[in-house]
Design an enzyme around this catalytic site. Sequence first.
Site, PDB file in Angstrom:
ATOM      1  N   ARG A  49       0.822  -1.223   0.000  1.00 50.77           N
ATOM      2  CA  ARG A  49       0.000   0.000   0.000  1.00 50.77           C
ATOM      3  C   ARG A  49       0.848   1.262   0.000  1.00 50.77           C
ATOM      4  O   ARG A  49       0.398   2.325  -0.433  1.00 50.77           O
ATOM      5  CB  ARG A  49      -0.989   0.020   1.187  1.00 50.77           C
ATOM      6  CG  ARG A  49      -1.806   1.309   1.224  1.00 50.77           C
ATOM      7  CD  ARG A  49      -2.988   1.282   2.160  1.00 50.77           C
ATOM      8  NE  ARG A  49      -2.702   0.728   3.452  1.00 50.77           N
ATOM      9  CZ  ARG A  49      -1.992   1.355   4.406  1.00 50.77           C
ATOM     10  NH1 ARG A  49      -1.522   2.569   4.203  1.00 50.77           N
ATOM     11  NH2 ARG A  49      -1.782   0.759   5.555  1.00 50.77           N
ATOM     12  N   TYR A 103     -13.569  13.362 -19.087  1.00 51.37           N
ATOM     13  CA  TYR A 103     -13.882  11.940 -18.908  1.00 51.37           C
ATOM     14  C   TYR A 103     -15.010  11.821 -17.868  1.00 51.37           C
ATOM     15  O   TYR A 103     -14.990  12.538 -16.863  1.00 51.37           O
ATOM     16  CB  TYR A 103     -12.619  11.205 -18.426  1.00 51.37           C
ATOM     17  CG  TYR A 103     -12.897   9.780 -18.047  1.00 51.37           C
ATOM     18  CD1 TYR A 103     -13.100   8.813 -19.024  1.00 51.37           C
ATOM     19  CD2 TYR A 103     -12.993   9.399 -16.715  1.00 51.37           C
ATOM     20  CE1 TYR A 103     -13.387   7.501 -18.679  1.00 51.37           C
ATOM     21  CE2 TYR A 103     -13.273   8.090 -16.365  1.00 51.37           C
ATOM     22  CZ  TYR A 103     -13.479   7.153 -17.355  1.00 51.37           C
ATOM     23  OH  TYR A 103     -13.767   5.859 -17.004  1.00 51.37           O
ATOM     24  N   ASP A 175      -4.760  15.285 -18.272  1.00 49.90           N
ATOM     25  CA  ASP A 175      -4.987  13.847 -18.451  1.00 49.90           C
ATOM     26  C   ASP A 175      -4.505  13.520 -19.868  1.00 49.90           C
ATOM     27  O   ASP A 175      -5.133  13.894 -20.855  1.00 49.90           O
ATOM     28  CB  ASP A 175      -6.481  13.555 -18.270  1.00 49.90           C
ATOM     29  CG  ASP A 175      -6.830  12.081 -18.449  1.00 49.90           C
ATOM     30  OD1 ASP A 175      -6.088  11.382 -19.162  1.00 49.90           O
ATOM     31  OD2 ASP A 175      -7.861  11.651 -17.901  1.00 49.90           O
ATOM     32  N   LYS A 200      -5.600   2.065 -20.452  1.00 47.91           N
ATOM     33  CA  LYS A 200      -5.773   2.268 -21.885  1.00 47.91           C
ATOM     34  C   LYS A 200      -4.456   1.974 -22.610  1.00 47.91           C
ATOM     35  O   LYS A 200      -3.956   0.880 -22.518  1.00 47.91           O
ATOM     36  CB  LYS A 200      -6.281   3.694 -22.127  1.00 47.91           C
ATOM     37  CG  LYS A 200      -7.380   4.130 -21.153  1.00 47.91           C
ATOM     38  CD  LYS A 200      -8.671   3.341 -21.303  1.00 47.91           C
ATOM     39  CE  LYS A 200      -9.620   3.536 -20.128  1.00 47.91           C
ATOM     40  NZ  LYS A 200     -10.001   4.910 -19.839  1.00 47.91           N
TER      41      LYS A 200
HETATM   42  C1  LIG Z   1     -10.585   5.584 -18.791  1.00 49.55           C
HETATM   43  C2  LIG Z   1     -10.177   6.965 -18.534  1.00 49.55           C
HETATM   44  C3  LIG Z   1     -10.017   7.425 -17.220  1.00 49.55           C
HETATM   45  C4  LIG Z   1     -10.308   6.570 -16.019  1.00 49.55           C
HETATM   46  O1  LIG Z   1      -9.411   5.525 -15.947  1.00 49.55           O
HETATM   47  P1  LIG Z   1      -9.697   4.136 -15.149  1.00 49.55           P
HETATM   48  O2  LIG Z   1      -8.423   3.414 -15.340  1.00 49.55           O
HETATM   49  O3  LIG Z   1     -10.892   3.502 -15.815  1.00 49.55           O
HETATM   50  O4  LIG Z   1      -9.976   4.496 -13.744  1.00 49.55           O
HETATM   51  C5  LIG Z   1      -9.607   8.734 -17.053  1.00 49.55           C
HETATM   52  N1  LIG Z   1      -9.367   9.538 -18.105  1.00 49.55           N
HETATM   53  C6  LIG Z   1      -9.517   9.129 -19.380  1.00 49.55           C
HETATM   54  C7  LIG Z   1      -9.235  10.065 -20.483  1.00 49.55           C
HETATM   55  C8  LIG Z   1      -9.926   7.825 -19.637  1.00 49.55           C
HETATM   56  O5  LIG Z   1     -10.088   7.429 -20.896  1.00 49.55           O
END
Ligand SMILES: *Cc1c(COP(=O)(O)O)cnc(C)c1O
Length: 385
Positions: A49, A103, A175, A200
């Site tokens: 953790r 998002y 992001d 992703k």
């Molecule tokens: C999927 C996504 C998230 C969230 O990510 P998780 O791994 O599902 O928590 C945040 N920002 C963008 C642009 C995303 O495509």
Amino acid sequence: MSKDRIETKVMHAGETVPRVRGAVCMPVFQTAMFEYTGEKSYDDLRYIRLNNTPNHEVLHARIADLENGEAALVTASGMAAITTALLTVLSAGDHILAQSCLYGGTHDFVTRDLEKYGISYDFIDGSRPETWNDLLRPKTRAIYVETMTNPLLEVADLEAVADFAREKEIISIIDNTFATPVNFRPLEAGFDLCIHSCTKYLNGHSDIVAGAVIGTKQLIGKITRTLNHLGGSLDPHACFLLERGMKTLAVRMRQHNESALRIAGFLEKHPLAERVNYPGLPSHPGYSRAVKLFKGFGGMLSFELKGDVEAAERFIKALKIPIIAPSLGGVESLVTRPATTSHAGMSPVERKKLGISDRLIRLSVGIEATDDLLEDLELAMHSLS
Ligand SMILES: *Cc1c(COP(=O)(O)O)cnc(C)c1O
């Protein structure tokens, strides 16, 4: 920061020297805790953790190097990275400026959860920097954007965001999930914090959920302390899978970039397609910014076809290669209608305001043969007539 090119960095950055017993791949340290060796503080105790096992350390160094940042932290999901970073940077009474099309999870967190902590927000139009100053408050602490928005792939004036934050002495957060460090490195453009949903492209194989945040040692140190307590830490086996997935990031992105560009061009010319959103198309409003800032335009695109929602559904069901599923950024092509998945949490009115119609189709272009995908799309078009 190493001088190597990104294709080499994805393979070797952050490796332990010497290798663990000569192992070519970093082994999984599947142990929750490690023997006490005189650590002085709680945060230095070795415990999963506390984000400091050997699997964490290798990943942190590698991801920091890929984004040309001082330090990085991996988290149990992209949302863990986003929420932990925001709850570190913001305190009760603070205010944040956020891009209007976020998002879904981030949008909900900003609009529904931050209030409970006494944190307020205003949405900005990412392409109109002249309007931001009026929204600034004495307690504005941060500005938050995405490299490309989902699902319209809009590109905010990212350079203006970084400049604005520096000038106003607030923290700029981006992001960068859709671009990946292969296509864009926000810290080089002046951003303070860069965030990924590693679920992703970074992992790329649709088999784990993970996140990352990259920035200065000081900021990442603070975020790590928050994560140590909130507990959204990535487990070592997922660290191992993420590291493995990342080794092919550069070659995958090359194929995603090439294939999506060809598919976007094909769709744009197709008589049955009406509107195609891809930042690599000169017709896209973000094209000139994308060309200037990005090395490639990524694997995400969206489009509308002639006809109604039923026609869009018929088309999606007629596709043989893309799997109908939410999420994105994996090796296999995925297709969805954002109104039913990624943006189902928004009201129809909110969606309309942002330009997301019910018949909009989003395609995450995988790394299958582009010609096969093009043939599949062409055949599915026949289901419309
Ligand atoms: C999927 C996504 C998230 C969230 O990510 P998780 O791994 O599902 O928590 C945040 N920002 C963008 C642009 C995303 O495509």
